[in-house]
Design a protein around this motif. Structure first.
Motif, PDB file in Angstrom:
ATOM      1  N   PRO A   8       0.807  -1.220   0.000  1.00 28.27           N
ATOM      2  CA  PRO A   8       0.000   0.000   0.000  1.00 28.27           C
ATOM      3  C   PRO A   8       0.843   1.274   0.000  1.00 28.27           C
ATOM      4  O   PRO A   8       0.425   2.290  -0.519  1.00 28.27           O
ATOM      5  CB  PRO A   8      -0.821  -0.109   1.280  1.00 28.27           C
ATOM      6  CG  PRO A   8      -0.041  -1.016   2.162  1.00 28.27           C
ATOM      7  CD  PRO A   8       0.690  -1.957   1.255  1.00 28.27           C
ATOM      8  N   LEU A   9       2.032   1.212   0.580  1.00 27.90           N
ATOM      9  CA  LEU A   9       2.912   2.387   0.654  1.00 27.90           C
ATOM     10  C   LEU A   9       4.138   2.182  -0.220  1.00 27.90           C
ATOM     11  O   LEU A   9       4.679   1.070  -0.297  1.00 27.90           O
ATOM     12  CB  LEU A   9       3.374   2.626   2.097  1.00 27.90           C
ATOM     13  CG  LEU A   9       2.279   2.833   3.139  1.00 27.90           C
ATOM     14  CD1 LEU A   9       2.880   2.947   4.530  1.00 27.90           C
ATOM     15  CD2 LEU A   9       1.454   4.068   2.820  1.00 27.90           C
ATOM     16  N   LEU A  10       4.594   3.258  -0.874  1.00 29.52           N
ATOM     17  CA  LEU A  10       5.830   3.194  -1.633  1.00 29.52           C
ATOM     18  C   LEU A  10       7.005   3.217  -0.658  1.00 29.52           C
ATOM     19  O   LEU A  10       6.834   3.499   0.529  1.00 29.52           O
ATOM     20  CB  LEU A  10       5.924   4.379  -2.594  1.00 29.52           C
ATOM     21  CG  LEU A  10       4.818   4.490  -3.640  1.00 29.52           C
ATOM     22  CD1 LEU A  10       5.072   5.697  -4.541  1.00 29.52           C
ATOM     23  CD2 LEU A  10       4.726   3.229  -4.471  1.00 29.52           C
ATOM     24  N   ALA A  11       8.192   2.950  -1.156  1.00 27.10           N
ATOM     25  CA  ALA A  11       9.383   3.014  -0.315  1.00 27.10           C
ATOM     26  C   ALA A  11       9.506   4.433   0.239  1.00 27.10           C
ATOM     27  O   ALA A  11       9.167   5.404  -0.446  1.00 27.10           O
ATOM     28  CB  ALA A  11      10.619   2.657  -1.125  1.00 27.10           C
ATOM     29  N   PRO A  12       9.967   4.576   1.478  1.00 25.01           N
ATOM     30  CA  PRO A  12      10.098   5.915   2.059  1.00 25.01           C
ATOM     31  C   PRO A  12      11.012   6.805   1.216  1.00 25.01           C
ATOM     32  O   PRO A  12      12.017   6.359   0.672  1.00 25.01           O
ATOM     33  CB  PRO A  12      10.720   5.650   3.428  1.00 25.01           C
ATOM     34  CG  PRO A  12      10.415   4.231   3.728  1.00 25.01           C
ATOM     35  CD  PRO A  12      10.384   3.527   2.407  1.00 25.01           C
ATOM     36  N   HIS A  13      10.622   8.055   1.113  1.00 30.28           N
ATOM     37  CA  HIS A  13      11.415   9.057   0.427  1.00 30.28           C
ATOM     38  C   HIS A  13      11.812  10.126   1.443  1.00 30.28           C
ATOM     39  O   HIS A  13      11.215  10.212   2.513  1.00 30.28           O
ATOM     40  CB  HIS A  13      10.611   9.708  -0.698  1.00 30.28           C
ATOM     41  CG  HIS A  13      10.388   8.810  -1.868  1.00 30.28           C
ATOM     42  ND1 HIS A  13       9.566   7.711  -1.817  1.00 30.28           N
ATOM     43  CD2 HIS A  13      10.895   8.849  -3.111  1.00 30.28           C
ATOM     44  CE1 HIS A  13       9.572   7.117  -2.991  1.00 30.28           C
ATOM     45  NE2 HIS A  13      10.368   7.780  -3.803  1.00 30.28           N
ATOM     46  N   ASP A  29      14.706  17.207   4.556  1.00 32.07           N
ATOM     47  CA  ASP A  29      15.144  15.990   5.251  1.00 32.07           C
ATOM     48  C   ASP A  29      14.032  15.283   6.036  1.00 32.07           C
ATOM     49  O   ASP A  29      14.304  14.510   6.944  1.00 32.07           O
ATOM     50  CB  ASP A  29      16.334  16.267   6.189  1.00 32.07           C
ATOM     51  CG  ASP A  29      17.577  16.696   5.438  1.00 32.07           C
ATOM     52  OD1 ASP A  29      17.741  16.241   4.279  1.00 32.07           O
ATOM     53  OD2 ASP A  29      18.378  17.468   5.984  1.00 32.07           O
ATOM     54  N   THR A  30      12.774  15.536   5.683  1.00 37.03           N
ATOM     55  CA  THR A  30      11.651  14.848   6.315  1.00 37.03           C
ATOM     56  C   THR A  30      11.364  13.552   5.559  1.00 37.03           C
ATOM     57  O   THR A  30      11.364  13.528   4.334  1.00 37.03           O
ATOM     58  CB  THR A  30      10.392  15.736   6.290  1.00 37.03           C
ATOM     59  OG1 THR A  30      10.656  16.933   7.015  1.00 37.03           O
ATOM     60  CG2 THR A  30       9.196  15.022   6.905  1.00 37.03           C
ATOM     61  N   ASN A  35       1.153   6.993   0.014  1.00 37.39           N
ATOM     62  CA  ASN A  35       0.115   5.975   0.058  1.00 37.39           C
ATOM     63  C   ASN A  35      -0.383   5.718  -1.368  1.00 37.39           C
ATOM     64  O   ASN A  35      -1.342   6.334  -1.844  1.00 37.39           O
ATOM     65  CB  ASN A  35      -1.028   6.435   0.963  1.00 37.39           C
ATOM     66  CG  ASN A  35      -2.056   5.360   1.172  1.00 37.39           C
ATOM     67  OD1 ASN A  35      -2.152   4.399   0.417  1.00 37.39           O
ATOM     68  ND2 ASN A  35      -2.857   5.519   2.216  1.00 37.39           N
ATOM     69  N   ALA A  36       0.273   4.802  -2.072  1.00 37.09           N
ATOM     70  CA  ALA A  36      -0.081   4.481  -3.450  1.00 37.09           C
ATOM     71  C   ALA A  36      -1.499   3.914  -3.544  1.00 37.09           C
ATOM     72  O   ALA A  36      -2.217   4.184  -4.498  1.00 37.09           O
ATOM     73  CB  ALA A  36       0.921   3.496  -4.041  1.00 37.09           C
TER      74      ALA A  36
END
Length: 110
Positions: A8-13, A29-30, A35-36
């Motif tokens: 459901p979620l993409l890799a953290p960016h 830097d956050t 949420n794809a």
């Protein structure tokens, strides 16, 4: 695959600069989680988002890598979700590779 993503979620960016996302101030830097699952069902982005309508992509000037055809069989594919954090399929998908007719000459030249 738009409606049944692997997760459901993409890799953290991470934001490389201060920015605004959806009206929220995001400092540099956050960590940002996308949420794809929700984006792919957003009626603001897709007309009738939960319907399978491949004709919505007809006439688009798209590169071949964006719209890769799959599933030429007439059998229905079970896309129901199993249990787990990554939204696995109840019945795992199986990929079968087949050379396109247009690529046969390319492979002969190699």
């Amino acid at each position: 695959m738009r409606l049944k993503p692997a997760a459901p979620l993409l890799a953290p960016h991470q934001s490389s600069d201060d920015c605004i996302i959806g009206g929220y101030d995001i400092p540099r830097d956050t960590m940002v989680l996308v949420n794809a699952w929700a984006i792919h069902r957003d009626p603001k982005m897709w007309e009738d988002p939960t319907s399978f309508r491949p004709e919505r992509f007809e006439g688009l000037d798209a590169n071949a890598y964006k719209l890769i055809p799959f599933g030429p069989s007439e059998e229905l594919v079970d896309m129901s979700e199993g249990t787990g954090l990554t939204m696995p399929k109840a019945q795992p998908l199986e990929a079968l590779c087949k050379t396109r007719e247009s690529m046969i000459n390319v492979f002969k030249e190699l």
